[in-house]
Design a protein around this motif. Sequence first.
Motif, PDB file in Angstrom:
ATOM      1  N   HIS A  77      56.247  60.687  48.744  1.00  0.00           N
ATOM      2  CA  HIS A  77      55.978  61.826  47.864  1.00  0.00           C
ATOM      3  C   HIS A  77      55.678  63.079  48.678  1.00  0.00           C
ATOM      4  N   VAL A  78      54.870  62.944  49.708  1.00  0.00           N
ATOM      5  CA  VAL A  78      54.545  64.084  50.569  1.00  0.00           C
ATOM      6  C   VAL A  78      55.771  64.540  51.325  1.00  0.00           C
ATOM      7  N   GLU A 125      51.848  51.223  47.741  1.00  0.00           N
ATOM      8  CA  GLU A 125      51.209  52.427  47.207  1.00  0.00           C
ATOM      9  C   GLU A 125      51.062  53.485  48.287  1.00  0.00           C
ATOM     10  N   GLU A 126      50.647  53.084  49.474  1.00  0.00           N
ATOM     11  CA  GLU A 126      50.503  54.030  50.584  1.00  0.00           C
ATOM     12  C   GLU A 126      51.851  54.602  50.992  1.00  0.00           C
ATOM     13  N   TYR A 127      52.868  53.765  51.022  1.00  0.00           N
ATOM     14  CA  TYR A 127      54.200  54.240  51.392  1.00  0.00           C
ATOM     15  C   TYR A 127      54.751  55.201  50.344  1.00  0.00           C
ATOM     16  N   GLU A 128      54.499  54.928  49.083  1.00  0.00           N
ATOM     17  CA  GLU A 128      54.922  55.852  48.014  1.00  0.00           C
ATOM     18  C   GLU A 128      54.275  57.220  48.207  1.00  0.00           C
ATOM     19  N   LYS A 129      53.010  57.247  48.627  1.00  0.00           N
ATOM     20  CA  LYS A 129      52.327  58.507  48.895  1.00  0.00           C
ATOM     21  C   LYS A 129      53.024  59.259  50.026  1.00  0.00           C
ATOM     22  N   VAL A 130      53.415  58.530  51.076  1.00  0.00           N
ATOM     23  CA  VAL A 130      54.107  59.137  52.202  1.00  0.00           C
ATOM     24  C   VAL A 130      55.441  59.719  51.749  1.00  0.00           C
ATOM     25  N   LYS A 133      43.906  52.567  56.232  1.00  0.00           N
ATOM     26  CA  LYS A 133      43.579  53.110  54.919  1.00  0.00           C
ATOM     27  C   LYS A 133      42.082  52.958  54.787  1.00  0.00           C
TER      28      LYS A 133
END
Length: 55
Positions: free
Chosen positions: A50-51, A43-48, A28
């Motif tokens: 979501h995408v 937070e990074e995993y939530e972004k993944v 990151k």
Amino acid sequence: MEKQSTTITDNEKDVLIEKLIENGIFKKESFHLFELSVVELKEEYEKVLHVSNRK
């Protein structure tokens, strides 16, 4: 009790790092995943997720 809490957090962190790596995320910005907190990893995993749901 403190030892058990730390172990749970470490295990959670390891699982999140594995999931991020499986999705091609290795850093990151200039930080390696192991340098991030559990909250930052989540937070990074939530972004993944979501995408992934957009596909």
